[in-house]
Design a protein around this motif. Structure first.
Motif, PDB file in Angstrom:
ATOM      1  N   TYR A  46      50.413  36.543  46.608  1.00  0.00           N
ATOM      2  CA  TYR A  46      49.470  37.596  46.149  1.00  0.00           C
ATOM      3  C   TYR A  46      49.505  37.859  44.634  1.00  0.00           C
ATOM      4  O   TYR A  46      49.034  38.864  44.119  1.00  0.00           O
ATOM      5  N   ARG A  47      50.747  37.233  44.323  1.00  0.00           N
ATOM      6  CA  ARG A  47      51.033  37.288  42.674  1.00  0.00           C
ATOM      7  C   ARG A  47      49.716  37.143  41.915  1.00  0.00           C
ATOM      8  O   ARG A  47      49.654  37.998  40.798  1.00  0.00           O
ATOM      9  N   PRO A  48      48.953  36.321  41.975  1.00  0.00           N
ATOM     10  CA  PRO A  48      47.833  36.024  40.969  1.00  0.00           C
ATOM     11  C   PRO A  48      47.044  37.395  41.163  1.00  0.00           C
ATOM     12  O   PRO A  48      46.215  37.551  40.204  1.00  0.00           O
ATOM     13  N   LEU A  49      47.082  38.245  42.193  1.00  0.00           N
ATOM     14  CA  LEU A  49      46.225  39.134  42.534  1.00  0.00           C
ATOM     15  C   LEU A  49      46.838  40.643  41.956  1.00  0.00           C
ATOM     16  O   LEU A  49      46.207  41.502  41.639  1.00  0.00           O
ATOM     17  N   ILE A  50      47.944  40.515  41.361  1.00  0.00           N
ATOM     18  CA  ILE A  50      48.762  41.829  41.088  1.00  0.00           C
ATOM     19  C   ILE A  50      48.465  41.694  39.464  1.00  0.00           C
ATOM     20  O   ILE A  50      48.796  40.722  38.757  1.00  0.00           O
TER      21      ILE A  50
END
Length: 96
Positions: free
Chosen positions: A49-53
């Protein structure tokens, strides 16, 4: 392990919990996920989920007050810390 090394960089392996963290190139993400799901020993594939954070913390840092150093703590703050814990009062009384 050897089979999974082909798909990307193995970052972490948990033998007890039975999972692996693998870094994969984004350009090859869809094909790699499809291939991983086809393997007989793979139960589940999750993407990070890091690209969305949002990693911009400027707004959060503006809201917080600056941190006080150890020498800057005022005496009344020290007293309130001691009063909140009865065992600290006993230690303070014994040392005086």
């Amino acid at each position: 392990m050897k089979t999974l090394k082909r798909f990307g960089l193995i970052h972490y392996v948990s033998k007890r919990m039975k999972y692996v963290v693998i870094y994969v190139n984004r350009t090859e993400l869809e094909t790699t996920v499809r291939k991983l799901k086809e393997l007989h020993f793979v139960r589940q594939v999750e993407q990070s989920y890091r690209p969305l954070i949002n990693m911009d913390f400027k707004e959060v840092l503006k809201k917080t007050s600056p941190r006080k150093e150890v020498g800057e703590v005022e005496e009344d703050e020290k007293q309130s810390l001691h009063c909140s814990n009865p065992s600290l009062k006993k230690i303070e009384a014994k040392s005086n």
